[in-house]
Design a protein around this motif. Structure first.
Motif, PDB file in Angstrom:
ATOM      1  N   GLY A 210      -8.722  -3.518  -1.076  1.00  0.00           N
ATOM      2  CA  GLY A 210      -9.275  -2.439  -1.422  1.00  0.00           C
ATOM      3  C   GLY A 210     -10.701  -2.207  -0.845  1.00  0.00           C
ATOM      4  O   GLY A 210     -11.361  -3.518  -0.185  1.00  0.00           O
ATOM      5  N   THR A 211     -11.602  -1.231  -0.898  1.00  0.00           N
ATOM      6  CA  THR A 211     -12.591  -1.083  -0.239  1.00  0.00           C
ATOM      7  C   THR A 211     -14.017  -1.354  -1.605  1.00  0.00           C
ATOM      8  O   THR A 211     -15.026  -1.434  -1.180  1.00  0.00           O
ATOM      9  CB  THR A 211     -12.852   0.192   0.338  1.00  0.00           C
ATOM     10  N   ASP A 212     -13.355  -1.637  -2.568  1.00  0.00           N
ATOM     11  CA  ASP A 212     -14.345  -1.807  -3.773  1.00  0.00           C
ATOM     12  C   ASP A 212     -13.375  -2.438  -4.808  1.00  0.00           C
ATOM     13  O   ASP A 212     -12.148  -2.749  -4.990  1.00  0.00           O
ATOM     14  CB  ASP A 212     -14.832  -0.311  -4.238  1.00  0.00           C
TER      15      ASP A 212
ATOM     16  N   GLY B  51     -11.604  -7.222  -5.921  1.00  0.00           N
ATOM     17  CA  GLY B  51     -13.059  -6.853  -5.391  1.00  0.00           C
ATOM     18  C   GLY B  51     -12.516  -6.214  -3.978  1.00  0.00           C
ATOM     19  O   GLY B  51     -11.864  -5.296  -3.763  1.00  0.00           O
ATOM     20  N   ALA B  52     -13.456  -6.605  -2.833  1.00  0.00           N
ATOM     21  CA  ALA B  52     -13.232  -6.233  -1.518  1.00  0.00           C
ATOM     22  C   ALA B  52     -13.727  -7.208  -0.630  1.00  0.00           C
ATOM     23  O   ALA B  52     -14.675  -7.912  -0.797  1.00  0.00           O
ATOM     24  CB  ALA B  52     -14.249  -4.691  -1.438  1.00  0.00           C
ATOM     25  N   LEU B  53     -13.054  -7.188   0.623  1.00  0.00           N
ATOM     26  CA  LEU B  53     -13.352  -8.335   1.473  1.00  0.00           C
ATOM     27  C   LEU B  53     -15.155  -8.099   1.819  1.00  0.00           C
ATOM     28  O   LEU B  53     -15.758  -9.093   2.044  1.00  0.00           O
ATOM     29  CB  LEU B  53     -12.721  -8.442   2.644  1.00  0.00           C
TER      30      LEU B  53
ATOM     31  N   VAL C 297      -1.039  -5.721   4.913  1.00  0.00           N
ATOM     32  CA  VAL C 297      -2.114  -5.419   4.082  1.00  0.00           C
ATOM     33  C   VAL C 297      -1.990  -3.779   3.641  1.00  0.00           C
ATOM     34  O   VAL C 297      -1.742  -3.167   4.722  1.00  0.00           O
ATOM     35  CB  VAL C 297      -3.525  -5.933   4.161  1.00  0.00           C
ATOM     36  N   ILE C 298      -1.928  -3.499   2.525  1.00  0.00           N
ATOM     37  CA  ILE C 298      -2.141  -2.094   2.196  1.00  0.00           C
ATOM     38  C   ILE C 298      -3.576  -1.861   1.340  1.00  0.00           C
ATOM     39  O   ILE C 298      -3.950  -2.782   0.714  1.00  0.00           O
ATOM     40  CB  ILE C 298      -0.992  -1.597   1.114  1.00  0.00           C
ATOM     41  N   LEU C 299      -4.147  -0.992   2.009  1.00  0.00           N
ATOM     42  CA  LEU C 299      -5.622  -0.969   1.473  1.00  0.00           C
ATOM     43  C   LEU C 299      -5.991   0.278   0.719  1.00  0.00           C
ATOM     44  O   LEU C 299      -5.423   1.342   0.939  1.00  0.00           O
ATOM     45  CB  LEU C 299      -6.535  -0.751   2.845  1.00  0.00           C
ATOM     46  N   GLN C 300      -6.676   0.075  -0.692  1.00  0.00           N
ATOM     47  CA  GLN C 300      -6.836   1.171  -1.353  1.00  0.00           C
ATOM     48  C   GLN C 300      -8.449   1.700  -1.150  1.00  0.00           C
ATOM     49  O   GLN C 300      -9.220   1.069  -1.172  1.00  0.00           O
ATOM     50  CB  GLN C 300      -6.399   0.671  -2.920  1.00  0.00           C
ATOM     51  N   HIS C 301      -8.475   2.935  -1.101  1.00  0.00           N
ATOM     52  CA  HIS C 301      -9.882   3.741  -0.918  1.00  0.00           C
ATOM     53  C   HIS C 301     -10.230   4.725  -1.856  1.00  0.00           C
ATOM     54  O   HIS C 301      -9.023   5.600  -2.340  1.00  0.00           O
ATOM     55  CB  HIS C 301      -9.961   3.925   0.545  1.00  0.00           C
ATOM     56  N   ALA C 302     -11.250   4.915  -2.184  1.00  0.00           N
ATOM     57  CA  ALA C 302     -11.474   6.284  -3.039  1.00  0.00           C
ATOM     58  C   ALA C 302     -12.668   6.899  -2.388  1.00  0.00           C
ATOM     59  O   ALA C 302     -13.780   6.739  -1.827  1.00  0.00           O
ATOM     60  CB  ALA C 302     -12.335   5.807  -4.322  1.00  0.00           C
TER      61      ALA C 302
ATOM     62  N   HIS D 150     -21.070   5.135  -3.954  1.00  0.00           N
ATOM     63  CA  HIS D 150     -21.497   3.604  -3.736  1.00  0.00           C
ATOM     64  C   HIS D 150     -20.606   2.935  -4.527  1.00  0.00           C
ATOM     65  O   HIS D 150     -19.523   3.357  -5.130  1.00  0.00           O
ATOM     66  CB  HIS D 150     -22.959   3.783  -4.482  1.00  0.00           C
ATOM     67  N   ARG D 151     -20.807   1.392  -4.187  1.00  0.00           N
ATOM     68  CA  ARG D 151     -19.971   0.620  -4.963  1.00  0.00           C
ATOM     69  C   ARG D 151     -20.047   0.314  -6.395  1.00  0.00           C
ATOM     70  O   ARG D 151     -21.087   0.972  -6.912  1.00  0.00           O
ATOM     71  CB  ARG D 151     -20.167  -0.928  -4.545  1.00  0.00           C
ATOM     72  N   CYS D 152     -19.141   0.094  -7.115  1.00  0.00           N
ATOM     73  CA  CYS D 152     -18.838   0.221  -8.473  1.00  0.00           C
ATOM     74  C   CYS D 152     -20.016  -0.875  -9.104  1.00  0.00           C
ATOM     75  O   CYS D 152     -20.128  -1.845  -8.705  1.00  0.00           O
ATOM     76  CB  CYS D 152     -17.497  -0.107  -9.010  1.00  0.00           C
TER      77      CYS D 152
END
Length: 384
Positions: free
Chosen positions: A185-187, A264-266, A286-291, A296-298
Protein backbone atom coordinates in the motif's frame (compact mmCIF):
# COMPACT_ATOMS: atom_id res chain seq x y z
CA UNK A 1 -19.50 6.80 9.62
CA UNK A 2 -15.84 7.75 9.58
CA UNK A 3 -13.12 7.10 7.03
CA UNK A 4 -13.94 3.42 6.62
CA UNK A 5 -17.55 4.05 5.60
CA UNK A 6 -18.35 3.22 1.96
CA UNK A 7 -20.23 5.19 -0.64
CA UNK A 8 -23.64 3.76 -1.38
CA UNK A 9 -23.22 0.52 -3.29
CA UNK A 10 -25.94 -1.94 -4.33
CA UNK A 11 -25.85 -5.01 -2.10
CA UNK A 12 -25.24 -7.28 -5.08
CA UNK A 13 -21.87 -5.59 -5.64
CA UNK A 14 -20.56 -6.35 -2.18
CA UNK A 15 -18.13 -9.27 -2.42
CA UNK A 16 -18.36 -10.59 1.10
CA UNK A 17 -20.90 -11.93 3.54
CA UNK A 18 -20.74 -12.95 7.16
CA UNK A 19 -19.18 -16.39 7.50
CA UNK A 20 -20.96 -19.19 9.30
CA UNK A 21 -18.64 -20.82 11.83
CA UNK A 22 -19.04 -23.99 13.79
CA UNK A 23 -20.99 -23.65 17.03
CA UNK A 24 -17.87 -25.00 18.72
CA UNK A 25 -15.84 -21.95 17.66
CA UNK A 26 -15.06 -19.69 20.63
CA UNK A 27 -17.35 -16.69 21.02
CA UNK A 28 -15.93 -13.20 21.25
CA UNK A 29 -16.83 -9.61 22.03
CA UNK A 30 -14.64 -7.02 20.30
CA UNK A 31 -13.71 -3.94 22.33
CA UNK A 32 -13.34 -0.86 20.12
CA UNK A 33 -14.52 2.10 22.20
CA UNK A 34 -14.52 5.34 20.22
CA UNK A 35 -12.87 3.80 17.16
CA UNK A 36 -15.18 1.40 15.33
CA UNK A 37 -15.27 2.30 11.64
CA UNK A 38 -12.21 4.50 12.14
CA UNK A 39 -8.59 3.90 11.18
CA UNK A 40 -7.48 2.93 14.69
CA UNK A 41 -10.37 0.46 14.83
CA UNK A 42 -9.04 -1.53 11.89
CA UNK A 43 -8.73 -4.74 13.94
CA UNK A 44 -12.40 -4.63 14.94
CA UNK A 45 -13.38 -3.61 11.41
CA UNK A 46 -11.55 -6.61 10.01
CA UNK A 47 -12.97 -9.07 12.52
CA UNK A 48 -16.62 -8.24 11.82
CA UNK A 49 -15.97 -8.60 8.09
CA UNK A 50 -14.04 -11.85 8.32
CA UNK A 51 -13.22 -14.25 11.13
CA UNK A 52 -12.38 -17.93 10.85
CA UNK A 53 -11.24 -18.25 14.47
CA UNK A 54 -13.97 -16.60 16.58
CA UNK A 55 -17.73 -16.18 16.41
CA UNK A 56 -18.04 -12.44 16.88
CA UNK A 57 -21.09 -11.68 19.03
CA UNK A 58 -20.90 -7.91 19.39
CA UNK A 59 -18.69 -4.83 19.25
CA UNK A 60 -18.29 -2.37 22.13
CA UNK A 61 -18.35 1.31 21.09
CA UNK A 62 -20.64 3.64 23.04
CA UNK A 63 -20.71 6.20 20.21
CA UNK A 64 -22.57 3.78 17.96
CA UNK A 65 -24.66 1.87 20.50
CA UNK A 66 -27.67 0.20 18.88
CA UNK A 67 -26.29 0.18 15.35
CA UNK A 68 -25.49 -2.86 13.25
CA UNK A 69 -21.73 -3.12 12.69
CA UNK A 70 -22.16 -4.21 9.08
CA UNK A 71 -24.35 -1.21 8.33
CA UNK A 72 -21.70 1.10 9.78
CA UNK A 73 -18.91 -0.42 7.73
CA UNK A 74 -20.53 -1.56 4.49
CA UNK A 75 -24.19 -0.48 4.40
CA UNK A 76 -25.18 -4.16 4.78
CA UNK A 77 -26.51 -5.69 8.01
CA UNK A 78 -24.41 -8.53 9.37
CA UNK A 79 -26.29 -9.23 12.60
CA UNK A 80 -23.37 -8.19 14.83
CA UNK A 81 -24.67 -5.39 17.07
CA UNK A 82 -22.73 -2.52 18.55
CA UNK A 83 -23.26 -2.20 22.30
CA UNK A 84 -22.43 0.51 24.79
CA UNK A 85 -20.23 -1.34 27.27
CA UNK A 86 -19.00 -4.71 28.47
CA UNK A 87 -22.02 -5.27 30.70
CA UNK A 88 -24.39 -4.79 27.77
CA UNK A 89 -22.31 -7.22 25.68
CA UNK A 90 -22.55 -9.88 28.38
CA UNK A 91 -26.18 -9.59 29.51
CA UNK A 92 -27.53 -10.03 25.99
CA UNK A 93 -25.96 -13.50 25.75
CA UNK A 94 -27.23 -16.72 27.32
CA UNK A 95 -23.66 -17.55 28.38
CA UNK A 96 -20.63 -15.43 29.21
CA UNK A 97 -18.70 -14.94 25.95
CA UNK A 98 -15.47 -16.91 25.81
CA UNK A 99 -13.21 -14.05 24.79
CA UNK A 100 -12.71 -10.29 24.83
CA UNK A 101 -10.70 -9.17 21.83
CA UNK A 102 -8.96 -5.80 22.01
CA UNK A 103 -10.02 -4.49 18.61
CA UNK A 104 -7.94 -1.34 18.26
CA UNK A 105 -4.50 -0.59 16.85
CA UNK A 106 -3.45 2.66 18.58
CA UNK A 107 -0.23 4.26 17.35
CA UNK A 108 1.20 3.93 20.87
CA UNK A 109 0.63 0.16 20.82
CA UNK A 110 -0.33 0.34 24.51
CA UNK A 111 -3.41 0.14 26.75
CA UNK A 112 -5.01 3.30 28.11
CA UNK A 113 -6.13 3.45 31.75
CA UNK A 114 -9.77 2.94 30.69
CA UNK A 115 -8.82 0.02 28.44
CA UNK A 116 -7.00 -1.66 31.31
CA UNK A 117 -10.15 -1.55 33.45
CA UNK A 118 -12.18 -3.18 30.68
CA UNK A 119 -9.61 -5.97 30.33
CA UNK A 120 -9.60 -6.59 34.09
CA UNK A 121 -13.40 -6.56 34.20
CA UNK A 122 -13.56 -9.12 31.39
CA UNK A 123 -11.06 -11.36 33.17
CA UNK A 124 -13.15 -11.13 36.36
CA UNK A 125 -16.12 -12.38 34.34
CA UNK A 126 -14.12 -15.41 33.22
CA UNK A 127 -13.33 -14.21 29.68
CA UNK A 128 -10.08 -14.98 27.89
CA UNK A 129 -8.19 -12.00 26.46
CA UNK A 130 -6.80 -11.58 22.95
CA UNK A 131 -4.73 -8.50 22.15
CA UNK A 132 -2.42 -7.40 19.37
CA UNK A 133 -0.59 -4.62 21.18
CA UNK A 134 3.15 -4.10 21.39
CA UNK A 135 2.58 -4.12 25.15
CA UNK A 136 2.25 -7.79 26.04
CA UNK A 137 -0.62 -8.20 28.50
CA UNK A 138 0.64 -11.59 29.59
CA UNK A 139 3.78 -9.88 30.91
CA UNK A 140 1.79 -7.29 32.89
CA UNK A 141 1.94 -8.33 36.59
CA UNK A 142 -1.57 -7.13 37.46
CA UNK A 143 -3.29 -8.53 34.38
CA UNK A 144 -1.43 -11.85 34.40
CA UNK A 145 -2.15 -12.33 38.12
CA UNK A 146 -5.83 -11.65 37.54
CA UNK A 147 -5.89 -14.12 34.64
CA UNK A 148 -4.21 -16.81 36.75
CA UNK A 149 -6.75 -16.31 39.54
CA UNK A 150 -9.68 -16.47 37.09
CA UNK A 151 -8.09 -19.40 35.23
CA UNK A 152 -8.35 -17.68 31.85
CA UNK A 153 -5.80 -17.26 29.07
CA UNK A 154 -4.12 -14.22 27.59
CA UNK A 155 -3.13 -14.42 23.93
CA UNK A 156 -0.65 -11.73 22.88
CA UNK A 157 -0.82 -11.95 19.10
CA UNK A 158 2.23 -9.79 18.49
CA UNK A 159 4.52 -11.69 20.83
CA UNK A 160 7.15 -13.34 18.63
CA UNK A 161 8.74 -16.73 19.00
CA UNK A 162 11.81 -16.90 21.27
CA UNK A 163 14.83 -15.55 19.42
CA UNK A 164 16.60 -18.91 19.77
CA UNK A 165 13.87 -20.40 17.54
CA UNK A 166 13.91 -17.67 14.88
CA UNK A 167 15.63 -18.30 11.60
CA UNK A 168 17.57 -16.18 9.17
CA UNK A 169 16.69 -15.84 5.49
CA UNK A 170 18.31 -18.64 3.49
CA UNK A 171 16.77 -18.28 0.03
CA UNK A 172 14.51 -21.35 0.30
CA UNK A 173 11.52 -19.22 -0.73
CA UNK A 174 12.89 -19.25 -4.28
CA UNK A 175 12.10 -22.98 -4.46
CA UNK A 176 8.42 -22.44 -3.63
CA UNK A 177 6.38 -23.41 -6.68
CA UNK A 178 3.35 -21.25 -5.91
CA UNK A 179 3.06 -17.81 -7.43
CA UNK A 180 3.61 -15.25 -4.66
CA UNK A 181 1.69 -11.97 -4.73
CA UNK A 182 2.20 -9.28 -2.09
CA UNK A 183 -0.58 -6.80 -1.38
CA UNK A 184 1.21 -3.56 -0.49
CA UNK A 185 0.00 0.00 0.00
CA UNK A 186 0.83 3.68 -0.07
CA UNK A 187 0.18 4.04 3.67
CA UNK A 188 -0.60 2.05 6.81
CA UNK A 189 -4.21 1.21 7.79
CA UNK A 190 -5.31 1.54 4.18
CA UNK A 191 -7.01 -1.81 3.51
CA UNK A 192 -4.23 -4.14 2.38
CA UNK A 193 -5.39 -7.02 4.58
CA UNK A 194 -9.03 -6.60 3.59
CA UNK A 195 -8.17 -6.64 -0.10
CA UNK A 196 -5.93 -9.69 0.37
CA UNK A 197 -8.71 -11.49 2.28
CA UNK A 198 -11.32 -10.78 -0.39
CA UNK A 199 -8.92 -11.82 -3.16
CA UNK A 200 -7.97 -15.09 -1.42
CA UNK A 201 -11.61 -16.04 -0.99
CA UNK A 202 -12.44 -15.14 -4.61
CA UNK A 203 -9.52 -17.08 -6.08
CA UNK A 204 -10.37 -20.17 -4.05
CA UNK A 205 -13.95 -19.90 -5.30
CA UNK A 206 -12.57 -20.11 -8.84
CA UNK A 207 -10.75 -23.32 -7.97
CA UNK A 208 -7.34 -21.62 -7.77
CA UNK A 209 -5.96 -22.89 -4.48
CA UNK A 210 -4.81 -19.82 -2.57
CA UNK A 211 -3.28 -19.37 0.87
CA UNK A 212 -3.10 -16.00 2.61
CA UNK A 213 -0.05 -15.41 4.79
CA UNK A 214 -0.78 -12.89 7.54
CA UNK A 215 1.86 -10.39 8.61
CA UNK A 216 -0.04 -8.38 11.24
CA UNK A 217 -2.12 -8.85 14.35
CA UNK A 218 -5.55 -8.62 12.72
CA UNK A 219 -4.90 -11.30 10.12
CA UNK A 220 -3.65 -13.64 12.82
CA UNK A 221 -6.71 -12.93 14.99
CA UNK A 222 -8.95 -13.64 12.01
CA UNK A 223 -7.50 -17.12 11.85
CA UNK A 224 -4.73 -16.98 9.26
CA UNK A 225 -3.22 -20.47 9.37
CA UNK A 226 0.19 -19.17 8.36
CA UNK A 227 1.68 -15.88 9.44
CA UNK A 228 3.95 -13.84 11.66
CA UNK A 229 3.50 -10.38 13.21
CA UNK A 230 6.34 -8.76 11.30
CA UNK A 231 6.61 -5.55 13.30
CA UNK A 232 7.35 -7.49 16.50
CA UNK A 233 10.25 -9.52 15.07
CA UNK A 234 13.84 -8.26 15.42
CA UNK A 235 14.95 -6.88 12.04
CA UNK A 236 17.71 -9.48 11.65
CA UNK A 237 15.08 -12.24 11.56
CA UNK A 238 12.18 -10.55 9.72
CA UNK A 239 12.98 -11.89 6.26
CA UNK A 240 13.76 -15.36 7.56
CA UNK A 241 10.64 -15.64 9.70
CA UNK A 242 8.41 -14.60 6.79
CA UNK A 243 10.25 -16.99 4.48
CA UNK A 244 9.69 -19.76 7.05
CA UNK A 245 5.89 -19.42 7.08
CA UNK A 246 5.71 -19.12 3.28
CA UNK A 247 7.74 -22.31 2.87
CA UNK A 248 5.54 -24.04 5.45
CA UNK A 249 2.39 -22.94 3.61
CA UNK A 250 3.84 -24.25 0.36
CA UNK A 251 4.85 -27.61 1.80
CA UNK A 252 1.65 -28.26 3.77
CA UNK A 253 -0.97 -26.84 1.40
CA UNK A 254 0.63 -27.10 -2.07
CA UNK A 255 -1.26 -23.98 -3.24
CA UNK A 256 -1.30 -22.39 -6.65
CA UNK A 257 -0.97 -18.89 -5.23
CA UNK A 258 0.32 -17.51 -1.94
CA UNK A 259 -0.89 -14.02 -1.05
CA UNK A 260 1.24 -12.04 1.39
CA UNK A 261 -0.46 -9.34 3.44
CA UNK A 262 1.42 -6.04 3.33
CA UNK A 263 2.31 -3.71 6.19
CA UNK A 264 2.96 0.03 6.18
CA UNK A 265 4.35 1.34 2.89
CA UNK A 266 7.75 0.97 1.29
CA UNK A 267 8.03 4.77 0.98
CA UNK A 268 6.91 5.45 4.57
CA UNK A 269 9.86 6.45 6.78
CA UNK A 270 8.13 5.22 9.95
CA UNK A 271 7.91 1.59 8.77
CA UNK A 272 10.42 -0.93 7.46
CA UNK A 273 8.08 -3.92 7.20
CA UNK A 274 7.29 -3.50 3.48
CA UNK A 275 11.00 -3.83 2.71
CA UNK A 276 11.21 -7.05 4.73
CA UNK A 277 8.06 -8.40 3.05
CA UNK A 278 9.50 -7.78 -0.42
CA UNK A 279 12.82 -9.34 0.55
CA UNK A 280 11.44 -12.26 2.54
CA UNK A 281 8.65 -13.30 0.16
CA UNK A 282 10.37 -12.53 -3.16
CA UNK A 283 6.96 -11.96 -4.81
CA UNK A 284 6.51 -12.33 -8.55
CA UNK A 285 3.81 -9.65 -8.41
CA UNK A 286 2.40 -6.87 -6.24
CA UNK A 287 -1.09 -5.40 -5.94
CA UNK A 288 -0.99 -1.86 -4.55
CA UNK A 289 -3.67 -0.34 -2.31
CA UNK A 290 -4.25 3.43 -2.33
CA UNK A 291 -6.69 5.93 -0.78
CA UNK A 292 -7.19 8.77 -3.30
CA UNK A 293 -8.85 11.14 -0.81
CA UNK A 294 -6.28 10.65 1.96
CA UNK A 295 -4.27 13.87 2.05
CA UNK A 296 -1.52 12.89 4.47
CA UNK A 297 -0.05 9.74 5.96
CA UNK A 298 -2.04 8.22 8.80
CA UNK A 299 -0.93 9.85 12.09
CA UNK A 300 1.53 12.08 10.20
CA UNK A 301 -0.29 15.33 9.24
CA UNK A 302 2.87 16.94 7.87
CA UNK A 303 3.68 14.01 5.60
CA UNK A 304 1.76 14.13 2.28
CA UNK A 305 0.53 10.91 0.70
CA UNK A 306 2.59 9.63 -2.24
CA UNK A 307 1.19 9.26 -5.70
CA UNK A 308 0.61 5.64 -6.78
CA UNK A 309 2.96 6.13 -9.73
CA UNK A 310 5.83 7.02 -7.39
CA UNK A 311 5.13 4.07 -5.05
CA UNK A 312 5.00 1.69 -8.01
CA UNK A 313 8.33 2.98 -9.32
CA UNK A 314 9.90 2.56 -5.88
CA UNK A 315 8.59 -1.00 -5.45
CA UNK A 316 9.75 -2.10 -8.88
CA UNK A 317 13.17 -0.49 -8.37
CA UNK A 318 13.57 -2.06 -4.91
CA UNK A 319 12.59 -5.62 -5.82
CA UNK A 320 12.54 -7.86 -8.88
CA UNK A 321 8.77 -7.75 -9.20
CA UNK A 322 5.97 -5.92 -11.00
CA UNK A 323 2.82 -4.15 -9.86
CA UNK A 324 -0.07 -5.85 -11.65
CA UNK A 325 -2.97 -3.79 -10.34
CA UNK A 326 -4.18 -1.01 -8.06
CA UNK A 327 -7.00 -1.30 -5.52
CA UNK A 328 -8.73 1.67 -3.94
CA UNK A 329 -9.70 2.46 -0.38
CA UNK A 330 -12.91 4.44 -0.88
CA UNK A 331 -12.76 6.43 2.37
CA UNK A 332 -14.48 9.83 2.00
CA UNK A 333 -15.38 9.06 -1.64
CA UNK A 334 -18.73 9.09 -3.38
CA UNK A 335 -19.76 6.38 -5.81
CA UNK A 336 -19.10 8.74 -8.72
CA UNK A 337 -15.65 9.60 -7.38
CA UNK A 338 -14.73 5.93 -7.09
CA UNK A 339 -15.71 5.39 -10.73
CA UNK A 340 -13.79 8.47 -11.84
CA UNK A 341 -10.62 7.50 -9.99
CA UNK A 342 -10.74 3.93 -11.27
CA UNK A 343 -10.89 5.14 -14.86
CA UNK A 344 -8.29 7.90 -14.40
CA UNK A 345 -5.73 5.78 -12.59
CA UNK A 346 -6.16 2.82 -14.92
CA UNK A 347 -5.56 5.11 -17.90
CA UNK A 348 -2.59 6.92 -16.31
CA UNK A 349 -0.88 3.84 -14.89
CA UNK A 350 -1.82 1.33 -17.61
CA UNK A 351 -2.86 -1.28 -15.05
CA UNK A 352 -6.31 -2.47 -13.92
CA UNK A 353 -7.88 -0.61 -10.98
CA UNK A 354 -10.76 -1.67 -8.72
CA UNK A 355 -12.20 -1.42 -5.22
CA UNK A 356 -12.23 -4.80 -3.48
CA UNK A 357 -15.19 -3.92 -1.25
CA UNK A 358 -17.55 -2.11 -3.59
CA UNK A 359 -16.92 -3.64 -7.00
CA UNK A 360 -17.46 -7.21 -8.25
CA UNK A 361 -14.86 -9.76 -7.21
CA UNK A 362 -14.20 -10.59 -10.86
CA UNK A 363 -12.44 -7.25 -11.34
CA UNK A 364 -10.01 -8.23 -8.60
CA UNK A 365 -9.40 -11.79 -9.73
CA UNK A 366 -9.03 -10.62 -13.34
CA UNK A 367 -5.90 -8.70 -12.23
CA UNK A 368 -4.33 -12.00 -11.26
CA UNK A 369 -5.59 -13.92 -14.30
CA UNK A 370 -4.32 -11.24 -16.67
CA UNK A 371 -0.87 -11.35 -15.09
CA UNK A 372 -0.79 -15.14 -14.78
CA UNK A 373 -2.93 -16.57 -17.62
CA UNK A 374 -1.92 -20.13 -16.72
CA UNK A 375 -4.66 -20.00 -14.09
CA UNK A 376 -7.42 -19.26 -16.58
CA UNK A 377 -9.78 -22.21 -16.93
CA UNK A 378 -9.23 -24.26 -20.04
CA UNK A 379 -12.05 -23.87 -22.58
CA UNK A 380 -14.30 -26.88 -22.81
CA UNK A 381 -14.13 -28.63 -26.17
CA UNK A 382 -16.94 -31.07 -26.95
CA UNK A 383 -15.89 -34.46 -28.29
CA UNK A 384 -16.74 -35.04 -31.93
Amino acid sequence: MGPQAPPYVPVSHLPHAREVLSKDAPTAVVYCEGNFGQIDGKTANGLVRHSQAYRILSVIDGRLEGRDSGQVLDNVSNGIPIVGDLEAAVVREAHIPDTLIYGMAPSTGKLSVADREIVLDAIALGMNIVAGLHEYLGDDPEISAAAETAKVTIRDIRKPRPSKDMRLFDGSVSKVKAIRIAVLGTDCAIGKRTTATVLAKALNALGIKTVLVGTGQTGLMQGAKYGVAMDAVPPQFCCGELERVIVEASQHEEPDIILIEGQGALSHPAFCTSAFILRGSQPQAVILQHAPKRVHRCDFPDMPMPEPRDEIALIEAFAETRVIGLTLNHEAMTEAEVDHEMKRLSRDLSIPVTDALTRPEARLTDMVLAAFPQFRPMPFVAAE
